[in-house]
Design an enzyme around this catalytic site. Structure first.
Site, PDB file in Angstrom:
ATOM      1  N   CYS A   2       0.844  -1.124  -0.038  1.00 43.89           N
ATOM      2  CA  CYS A   2       0.104   0.058  -0.007  1.00 43.89           C
ATOM      3  C   CYS A   2       0.965   1.459   0.121  1.00 43.89           C
ATOM      4  O   CYS A   2       2.166   1.099   0.312  1.00 43.89           O
ATOM      5  CB  CYS A   2      -0.764   0.029   1.275  1.00 43.89           C
ATOM      6  SG  CYS A   2      -2.068  -1.307   1.259  1.00 43.89           S
ATOM      7  N   GLY A  28      -1.120   0.618  -5.062  1.00 44.15           N
ATOM      8  CA  GLY A  28      -2.451  -0.021  -4.592  1.00 44.15           C
ATOM      9  C   GLY A  28      -3.535   0.536  -5.384  1.00 44.15           C
ATOM     10  O   GLY A  28      -3.436   2.032  -5.674  1.00 44.15           O
ATOM     11  N   ASN A 101       0.895   0.160   5.892  1.00 45.11           N
ATOM     12  CA  ASN A 101       1.314  -0.685   4.911  1.00 45.11           C
ATOM     13  C   ASN A 101       2.109  -1.872   5.328  1.00 45.11           C
ATOM     14  O   ASN A 101       3.054  -1.644   6.244  1.00 45.11           O
ATOM     15  CB  ASN A 101       2.229   0.251   4.126  1.00 45.11           C
ATOM     16  CG  ASN A 101       2.884  -0.575   3.071  1.00 45.11           C
ATOM     17  OD1 ASN A 101       2.439  -1.418   2.327  1.00 45.11           O
ATOM     18  ND2 ASN A 101       4.098  -0.193   2.413  1.00 45.11           N
ATOM     19  N   TYR A 257      10.473  -4.864  -7.883  1.00 42.58           N
ATOM     20  CA  TYR A 257       9.021  -4.573  -8.593  1.00 42.58           C
ATOM     21  C   TYR A 257       8.386  -3.441  -8.005  1.00 42.58           C
ATOM     22  O   TYR A 257       7.767  -2.662  -8.769  1.00 42.58           O
ATOM     23  CB  TYR A 257       8.186  -5.800  -8.744  1.00 42.58           C
ATOM     24  CG  TYR A 257       6.632  -5.586  -9.177  1.00 42.58           C
ATOM     25  CD1 TYR A 257       6.477  -5.581 -10.503  1.00 42.58           C
ATOM     26  CD2 TYR A 257       5.751  -5.526  -8.399  1.00 42.58           C
ATOM     27  CE1 TYR A 257       5.227  -5.469 -11.078  1.00 42.58           C
ATOM     28  CE2 TYR A 257       4.361  -5.372  -8.811  1.00 42.58           C
ATOM     29  CZ  TYR A 257       4.038  -5.219 -10.207  1.00 42.58           C
ATOM     30  OH  TYR A 257       2.959  -5.170 -10.808  1.00 42.58           O
TER      31      TYR A 257
END
Length: 493
Positions: A2, A28, A101, A257
């Site tokens: 997040c 997100g 998160n 990523y």
């Protein structure tokens, strides 16, 4: 995975929070929310959807105040109901809004403790609500009308003592200010920034430095593992370590990523880390396949582009753009169901035939998770006329679930779980498959900061820095399967 942002400013902050969330949107796409303190009132707006859709002008006009937090969410294990959009809020003690998160690995134990010991009801499936209520309880048991930094630091220490997992959190405590803290291992990222304005100094904390950059904040440093940062409503900054002795192990998948390439995490450039990933992968190919017949290197956009560029340089072959991406389609990795991911690949990418026709191409991806996307893209390359299609992954095989806030699929749906490279190669339809070695990935990131000695590499190695109960992994396996998510979606429809 997040995105979180918090600002203590001298002017209204809603528009700045909105701008920050737009550049954290890659973290997100399920829901978004903003909470601000407007005098003695908390203003809160949140809903499912992209940031641009959730925050209409009418909604923004109601978010007054110079202190606020924002959150953009994607669903981890559990429900993706609108009730789980953040920030969350509890009115006792003081009134606290909370954005988080990460993911806890002792959620069920804490849920029982909340009910049986703390007499608090948890209304959602979200561990974020559990973290909020732990913080609220730890503040409440101090029985103080007026908080001091010592009281808040003691409460955060209480959170660390009870919670286990990866978490970066930002809380608004009404009448006091903003509190930000990070798990003792520093698994999930959190960055502190400051800026000078004509009205005085302002502070912000965010998941990634790029959110601070676009607002004109200067990155001060990363919030350290186990550290709490307090920014009072009058702009005073106080920090303290509230947990000691844990191994600092940031999530390495952030660099592979999750994070934007223009971010700095742990004082390491994500962009440069990915350049080094490409260099190491190119060296491996030359070492193991010196007589390769690769005509060109083609990235699978967008995350792999950086690594692919240096890989091509190492091999001495052309770097070419072979796929055009539709930028109005979301990240397929974080889409909630396999059917939606499959449908999105061809809507998202289109091949440039001239770059494939009668060529042996090396496709480079940042990682291979389920393998279904890779299989489709390889087929697209063949349909565009490629003679041979080789694939290289800038990350090692993903063989284990991530339990610290990345909603990777059930182990049974990970293509590399229990398989050798040649089996995976056959399943995705590649003529050759090359994976990055874990040691090389670690070097590629750690070379940017010699102080980094350890990483969370659990999805590659199966080693969990916090320790994980096998029963939790079994439960997670059931929750994360596409079949379970499909049932959950039908119930909420």
């Amino acid at each position: 995975m997040c995105g979180i942002i918090g600002i203590v400013g001298n002017r209204p902050v809603a528009s700045s929070l909105y701008d920050a969330l737009t550049v954290l949107q890659h973290r997100g796409q399920d829901a978004a929310g903003i909470a601000t303190v407007d005098g003695a009132k908390l203003r809160l707006h949140k809903h499912k959807g992209l940031v641009r859709d959730v925050f209409t002008q009418q909604a923004m006009d109601k978010l007054g105040g110079r202190i606020g937090i924002g959150h953009c969410r994607y669903p981890t294990a559990g429900s993706d109901d609108v009730g789980e959009a953040q920030p969350f809020y509890v009115n006792s003690p003081y009134g606290i809004a909370f954005a988080h998160n990460g993911n806890l690995v002792n959620t069920e134990l804490l849920r029982r403790e909340m009910f049986e010991q703390d007499r608090r009801h948890i209304n959602t499936n979200s561990d974020s609500e559990i973290l909020l209520n732990i913080l609220a309880h730890e503040l409440q048991i101090q029985d103080r009308l007026q908080l001091t930094p010592d009281h808040i630091f003691k409460a955060v220490a209480g959170v660390h003592a009870r919670a286990c997992g990866g978490y970066a959190c930002i809380a608004l405590v009404l009448g006091y200010g903003l509190v930000a803290f990070r798990d003792p291992h520093g698994i999930r990222p959190l960055v502190l920034g400051e800026r000078e304005t004509p009205d005085g100094r302002e502070y912000a904390v965010a998941s990634e430095s790029v959110a601070l950059d676009i607002l004109g904040f200067k990155v001060k440093r990363d919030v350290e593992p186990g550290e709490a940062v307090i920014i009072s409503d009058n702009g005073q900054l106080v920090t303290r370590h509230c947990s000691e002795g844990a191994v600092h192990a940031p999530c390495i998948f952030e660099y592979v990523y999750l994070a934007r390439p223009d971010s700095m995490i742990e004082d390491v450039s994500v962009y440069k880390a990915r350049l080094r990933m490409g260099e190491k992968l190119g060296q491996k190919i030359l070492r193991e396949w010196p007589d390769h017949d690769i005509d060109s290197v083609i990235p699978i956009p967008d995350t792999s582009r950086t690594a692919a560029s240096t890989l091509a340089m190492e091999l001495g072959v052309p770097f070419r753009e072979g796929f055009v991406k539709n930028r109005y389609i979301g990240r397929t990795f974080i889409m909630p169901g396999q059917g939606e991911r499959v449908q999105s690949v061809r809507r998202k990418l289109n091949a440039i035939d001239l770059e494939f026709r009668n060529k042996n191409v090396l496709l480079v991806d940042d990682s291979i998770v389920r393998g279904t996307t890779s299989r489709q893209i390889i087929q697209m390359a063949r349909e565009a006329g490629a003679k041979k299609v080789y694939v290289a992954s800038a990350a090692p095989p993903v063989r284990y679930p991530n339990v610290y806030g990345i909603d990777m699929p059930a182990v049974a749906e990970l293509i590399a779980a229990g398989r050798e490279v040649d089996e995976i190669q056959h399943l995705i339809g590649a003529d050759r498959l090359i994976y990055q070695d874990l040691a090389d990935l670690i070097w590629a990131v750690a070379d940017g900061n010699e102080m980094l000695q350890h990483f969370d590499t659990s999805c590659f190695s199966g080693e969990y820095v916090t320790g994980v109960d096998p029963a939790y992994l079994a439960q997670l396996e059931m929750l994360r399967s596409d079949e379970a998510k499909a049932k959950d979606n039908r119930r909420s429809a």
